[in-house]
Design an enzyme around this catalytic site. Sequence first.
Site, PDB file in Angstrom:
ATOM      1  CB  SER A  70     -48.102  29.409 -39.502  1.00 44.60           C
ATOM      2  OG  SER A  70     -47.810  30.594 -39.627  1.00 44.60           O
ATOM      3  N   GLY A  96     -42.366  33.608 -29.250  1.00 51.46           N
ATOM      4  CA  GLY A  96     -41.510  35.176 -28.139  1.00 51.46           C
ATOM      5  C   GLY A  96     -41.522  36.199 -29.823  1.00 51.46           C
TER       6      GLY A  96
HETATM    7  N1  PPS Z   1     -41.648  22.015 -30.292  1.00 53.90           N
HETATM    8  C1  PPS Z   1     -42.468  23.141 -30.380  1.00 53.90           C
HETATM    9  N2  PPS Z   1     -41.897  24.167 -31.382  1.00 53.90           N
HETATM   10  C2  PPS Z   1     -42.594  25.277 -31.174  1.00 53.90           C
HETATM   11  N3  PPS Z   1     -43.649  25.803 -30.164  1.00 53.90           N
HETATM   12  C3  PPS Z   1     -43.831  24.864 -28.834  1.00 53.90           C
HETATM   13  C4  PPS Z   1     -43.117  23.546 -29.008  1.00 53.90           C
HETATM   14  N4  PPS Z   1     -43.572  23.590 -28.378  1.00 53.90           N
HETATM   15  C5  PPS Z   1     -44.269  23.238 -27.329  1.00 53.90           C
HETATM   16  N5  PPS Z   1     -44.542  24.637 -27.784  1.00 53.90           N
HETATM   17  C6  PPS Z   1     -45.869  25.897 -27.998  1.00 53.90           C
HETATM   18  O1  PPS Z   1     -46.464  25.751 -28.967  1.00 53.90           O
HETATM   19  C7  PPS Z   1     -47.262  26.955 -29.884  1.00 53.90           C
HETATM   20  C8  PPS Z   1     -46.975  27.084 -30.888  1.00 53.90           C
HETATM   21  O2  PPS Z   1     -48.158  26.822 -31.043  1.00 53.90           O
HETATM   22  P1  PPS Z   1     -48.541  26.789 -33.002  1.00 53.90           P
HETATM   23  O3  PPS Z   1     -50.118  25.998 -32.791  1.00 53.90           O
HETATM   24  O4  PPS Z   1     -48.252  27.858 -33.096  1.00 53.90           O
HETATM   25  O5  PPS Z   1     -46.701  25.806 -33.816  1.00 53.90           O
HETATM   26  S1  PPS Z   1     -47.515  25.226 -35.201  1.00 53.90           S
HETATM   27  O6  PPS Z   1     -47.599  26.380 -35.371  1.00 53.90           O
HETATM   28  O7  PPS Z   1     -48.100  24.335 -36.015  1.00 53.90           O
HETATM   29  O8  PPS Z   1     -46.224  25.351 -35.180  1.00 53.90           O
HETATM   30  C9  PPS Z   1     -45.623  27.975 -29.066  1.00 53.90           C
HETATM   31  O9  PPS Z   1     -46.653  29.196 -28.680  1.00 53.90           O
HETATM   32  P2  PPS Z   1     -46.006  30.691 -29.064  1.00 53.90           P
HETATM   33  O10 PPS Z   1     -44.662  30.832 -27.825  1.00 53.90           O
HETATM   34  O11 PPS Z   1     -47.524  31.683 -28.177  1.00 53.90           O
HETATM   35  O12 PPS Z   1     -45.349  30.598 -30.153  1.00 53.90           O
HETATM   36  C10 PPS Z   1     -45.380  27.765 -28.110  1.00 53.90           C
HETATM   37  O13 PPS Z   1     -45.465  27.984 -26.387  1.00 53.90           O
HETATM   38  N1  ADP Z   2     -42.274  45.324 -29.425  1.00 51.61           N
HETATM   39  C1  ADP Z   2     -42.840  44.022 -28.642  1.00 51.61           C
HETATM   40  N2  ADP Z   2     -41.881  44.616 -27.525  1.00 51.61           N
HETATM   41  C2  ADP Z   2     -41.328  44.204 -26.701  1.00 51.61           C
HETATM   42  N3  ADP Z   2     -42.053  42.712 -26.113  1.00 51.61           N
HETATM   43  C3  ADP Z   2     -42.840  42.766 -26.419  1.00 51.61           C
HETATM   44  C4  ADP Z   2     -43.268  43.232 -27.660  1.00 51.61           C
HETATM   45  N4  ADP Z   2     -43.942  42.630 -28.484  1.00 51.61           N
HETATM   46  C5  ADP Z   2     -44.066  41.330 -27.891  1.00 51.61           C
HETATM   47  N5  ADP Z   2     -42.951  41.378 -26.515  1.00 51.61           N
HETATM   48  C6  ADP Z   2     -42.864  40.590 -25.131  1.00 51.61           C
HETATM   49  O1  ADP Z   2     -42.429  39.635 -25.761  1.00 51.61           O
HETATM   50  C7  ADP Z   2     -43.247  38.013 -25.288  1.00 51.61           C
HETATM   51  C8  ADP Z   2     -43.654  37.523 -26.054  1.00 51.61           C
HETATM   52  O2  ADP Z   2     -44.657  38.083 -26.654  1.00 51.61           O
HETATM   53  P1  ADP Z   2     -45.845  36.797 -27.491  1.00 51.61           P
HETATM   54  O3  ADP Z   2     -47.024  37.712 -27.800  1.00 51.61           O
HETATM   55  O4  ADP Z   2     -46.359  35.502 -25.886  1.00 51.61           O
HETATM   56  O5  ADP Z   2     -45.305  35.752 -28.755  1.00 51.61           O
HETATM   57  P2  ADP Z   2     -45.298  34.842 -29.342  1.00 51.61           P
HETATM   58  O6  ADP Z   2     -47.499  34.700 -29.088  1.00 51.61           O
HETATM   59  O7  ADP Z   2     -44.870  35.348 -30.915  1.00 51.61           O
HETATM   60  O8  ADP Z   2     -44.957  33.534 -28.588  1.00 51.61           O
HETATM   61  C9  ADP Z   2     -43.942  38.507 -24.723  1.00 51.61           C
HETATM   62  O9  ADP Z   2     -43.277  38.675 -23.149  1.00 51.61           O
HETATM   63  C10 ADP Z   2     -44.740  39.935 -24.773  1.00 51.61           C
HETATM   64  O10 ADP Z   2     -44.715  40.685 -23.621  1.00 51.61           O
END
Ligand code: PPS
Ligand code: ADP
Length: 213
Positions: free
Chosen positions: A121, A50
């Site tokens: 990561s 997020g």
């Molecule tokens: N337990 C747990 N912890 C963190 N994230 C979780 C988990 N389970 C599912 N997800 C979803 O998987 C996305 C993260 O995957 P990654 O491959 O980036 O994770 S890692 O680098 O291996 O830690 C992550 O996506 P992003 O929100 O885009 O970061 C989540 O949507």
């Molecule tokens: N600079 C920013 N300001 C406000 N909202 C953002 C910003 N960057 C990302 N978001 C919003 O935050 C949420 C999470 O972004 P996302 O790219 O999916 O995060 P991640 O890949 O790190 O999980 C999305 O709804 C996105 O539109």
Amino acid sequence: MTTIIKESDAGVTVPATDNIVWHQHSVDKAARAENKQQQPCVLWFTGLSGSGKSTVAGALENELHKAGYHTYLLDGDNVRFGLCGDLGFSYADRKENIRRVGEVAKLMVDAGVIVLTAFISPHRQERELVRSLLGDSEFIEIHVDADLATCEQRDPKGLYKKARAGEIKNFTGIDSVYEAPIEPELYLDNGNNPVSISVQQIVTYLSQQGHIK
Ligand SMILES: Nc1ncnc2c1ncn2[C@@H]1O[C@H](COP(=O)(O)OS(=O)(=O)O)[C@@H](OP(=O)(O)O)[C@H]1O
Ligand SMILES: Nc1ncnc2c1ncn2[C@@H]1O[C@H](COP(=O)(O)OP(=O)(O)O)[C@@H](O)[C@H]1O
């Protein structure tokens, strides 16, 4: 070099690197980069779920692509549908996830591509392992920072809600560690700044470092 034990044809267990010799081809990374008029590198986005990794990486890729650069975005969620589809979120699985992505990114850099990766990561050690796979200035660590409260408020996939309810275990930032970079090449205050500012910060860095013109 990593030593992977495998079964040889004769059924004997040997290190995978035994009896294998690196073949140096004449078209190399420099030649491919020259054709593309860019200096290949890995833009390694790291941060909480997020924080905005995918959003910023996607917006940056759009800009670079429009300007004619050859890019590829490896995104955590997407890679887990294929290459890393067998992995979960234990420490060992996250470590293997990052190792595989690091090796793929390295191959893409060898192909002359500007690679963007968006993975939580969470461990410094694994990020440093990827850095060690690449040449000087080819690994650009980008800390996409937004505090936990902001990420939780955004929660576009509803995962924090599930983690707080105990429906997801080992969720980064809740009951699994995130180790922030100490000296990243770039720090993005993506909890407060708009996406456009974060993208501009990276474009400026890439052109200052000669990766793009
Ligand atoms: N337990 C747990 N912890 C963190 N994230 C979780 C988990 N389970 C599912 N997800 C979803 O998987 C996305 C993260 O995957 P990654 O491959 O980036 O994770 S890692 O680098 O291996 O830690 C992550 O996506 P992003 O929100 O885009 O970061 C989540 O949507
Ligand atoms: N600079 C920013 N300001 C406000 N909202 C953002 C910003 N960057 C990302 N978001 C919003 O935050 C949420 C999470 O972004 P996302 O790219 O999916 O995060 P991640 O890949 O790190 O999980 C999305 O709804 C996105 O539109």
